[in-house]
Design an enzyme around this catalytic site. Sequence first.
Site, PDB file in Angstrom:
ATOM      1  CG  HIS A   1      -1.306   1.408   1.647  1.00  0.00           C
ATOM      2  ND1 HIS A   1      -0.621   2.124   2.612  1.00  0.00           N
ATOM      3  CD2 HIS A   1      -2.299   2.220   1.197  1.00  0.00           C
ATOM      4  CE1 HIS A   1      -1.188   3.310   2.755  1.00  0.00           C
ATOM      5  NE2 HIS A   1      -2.198   3.397   1.917  1.00  0.00           N
TER       6      HIS A   1
ATOM      7  CG  ASN B   1      -2.118   7.384   1.149  1.00  0.00           C
ATOM      8  OD1 ASN B   1      -2.150   8.587   1.417  1.00  0.00           O
ATOM      9  ND2 ASN B   1      -2.146   6.453   2.095  1.00  0.00           N
ATOM     10  CB  VAL B   2       1.639  10.848  -2.011  1.00  0.00           C
ATOM     11  CG1 VAL B   2       2.894  10.151  -1.517  1.00  0.00           C
ATOM     12  CG2 VAL B   2       1.386  10.450  -3.469  1.00  0.00           C
ATOM     13  NE  ARG B   3      -3.680  11.597   3.718  1.00  0.00           N
ATOM     14  CZ  ARG B   3      -2.957  10.599   4.203  1.00  0.00           C
ATOM     15  NH1 ARG B   3      -2.473   9.679   3.390  1.00  0.00           N
ATOM     16  NH2 ARG B   3      -2.720  10.502   5.507  1.00  0.00           N
TER      17      ARG B   3
ATOM     18  CG  HIS C   1      11.381  -1.107   7.731  1.00  0.00           C
ATOM     19  ND1 HIS C   1      10.691  -0.111   8.384  1.00  0.00           N
ATOM     20  CD2 HIS C   1      10.530  -2.162   7.633  1.00  0.00           C
ATOM     21  CE1 HIS C   1       9.465  -0.538   8.673  1.00  0.00           C
ATOM     22  NE2 HIS C   1       9.348  -1.785   8.227  1.00  0.00           N
TER      23      HIS C   1
ATOM     24  CG  HIS D   1     -10.392  -6.152  15.570  1.00  0.00           C
ATOM     25  ND1 HIS D   1     -10.023  -5.005  14.897  1.00  0.00           N
ATOM     26  CD2 HIS D   1     -10.488  -7.127  14.631  1.00  0.00           C
ATOM     27  CE1 HIS D   1      -9.908  -5.278  13.606  1.00  0.00           C
ATOM     28  NE2 HIS D   1     -10.180  -6.562  13.417  1.00  0.00           N
TER      29      HIS D   1
ATOM     30  N   GLY E   1     -18.696  11.459  -0.212  1.00  0.00           N
ATOM     31  CA  GLY E   1     -19.436  11.104  -1.416  1.00  0.00           C
ATOM     32  C   GLY E   1     -18.576  10.681  -2.576  1.00  0.00           C
TER      33      GLY E   1
END
Length: 319
Positions: free
Chosen positions: A119, A121-123, A154, A184, A270
Site C-alpha cells: 500500500h 498513498n500521497v495526498r 525499511h 481487535h 461522497g
Amino acid sequence: MDFTSSAFFPAPTVQPRFRNTVEQWMRQFQDWLCQQLEAADGMGMFREDAWMHHSGGGGRSRVLTGGRIIEKGGVNFSAVEGQMSEAAARTLLMPDPNYFATGVSVVQHPGSPMAPISHMNVRYFEAGNGEAWFGGGLDLTPIYVEEAQARWFHRQIAEVCEQHNPAYYPRFKQWADEYFFLPHRQETRGIGGIFFDRLIVGQEADADSLFSFVRSVGEVYGRTYCELLRQNAGQPYTERQKQWQLVRRGRYAEFNLAIDRGTKFGLETGGRTESILMSLPPQCEWHYNFPIEPDSPEEATQQWLRKGVDWLTTSPAAV
C-alpha cells in the site's frame, strides 16, 4: 531519469499556483507508477475508469487484474473539491468544511502468497480557512515475513527520509506502527513502513520541502515494491500457503473497512464507491480459530506482527 528530481518536475515557487502544481505531479506520478508496475508484472495492463465528483473535480481509477504476478492492483488518482458535512469535517479534524484534496492511492494484491501485499498513498489537502497540508505513507504486508527483505525494505525508506529530515523515519515509522494496527486482533497489518498526516505547510516545513519529501516517498515505493515483486513472484508454493494468504487478506480487509482513514474520508465525502473499495483483495477467507501449528512458517510470521520492531538495527537473536 530520477522521477523525483527538480529536472523532471520543478518544485513550485508561486503559492497561488501550488495547488495546480501538486495536482499535475499527482497525475504524472500515477502514469509513471502504472508503467513501473506493468513492467514488473510483465503481462498485465491497467484499465482506466475516469469519473467526476458530484461537487467538483474527479479522478482516474486504474485497475490491473489477472496479471502474471498481480492478481488485483489499483493506482488511483483524484483531485476533488467541495464542502463536506459538518460531522465529516469534525471527524477528519478539518478546520473548515470547504476543501480541496488531491492524491494517489495504491494497493497491490499479488496472486502468489510468496509476494507481499503493498500500500502507498500521497495526498495534499487545502481547507477553506487557508490551511494546507500533506499526508501519506507506505507499508508492506508480507504473507510470509522474510526478515532480510523486511530489513531491506525499511532501509530503503529510512535512507530516503534521512535525505529530507533525520527525524522523519523514526517519527513516521512509529506512526505507522500505531496506525497500521488491528486493535481487535492485537496485531499489526504487516511489517509497517512509514505513515504521516497533516504535515502543515508553514508549520512542519515550507511547501517546497514537504512536496519534495512526498515525491521521494512515491519514488521509493515504486522502486522497492517492483523489486520485491521480481524477487518473489516465481517461488513455488503449496495449497496450505495459499490458504494462509487468503486468511491474511481477510485481516487486510478488516483494516481497510474498519480503520482506514482514507476509506472513511472517501465514503463520507461522497466519493466513488468502486474506487474507494479498490483496495480490497479479490478473494479472502475467515475461519473460526484458524489453526497455526507451533514452529511453523505461519507462526513465525505471526510473531513479527507487532509494534516496535527495530528493522534497522535489531539482531535476530534479540527479537
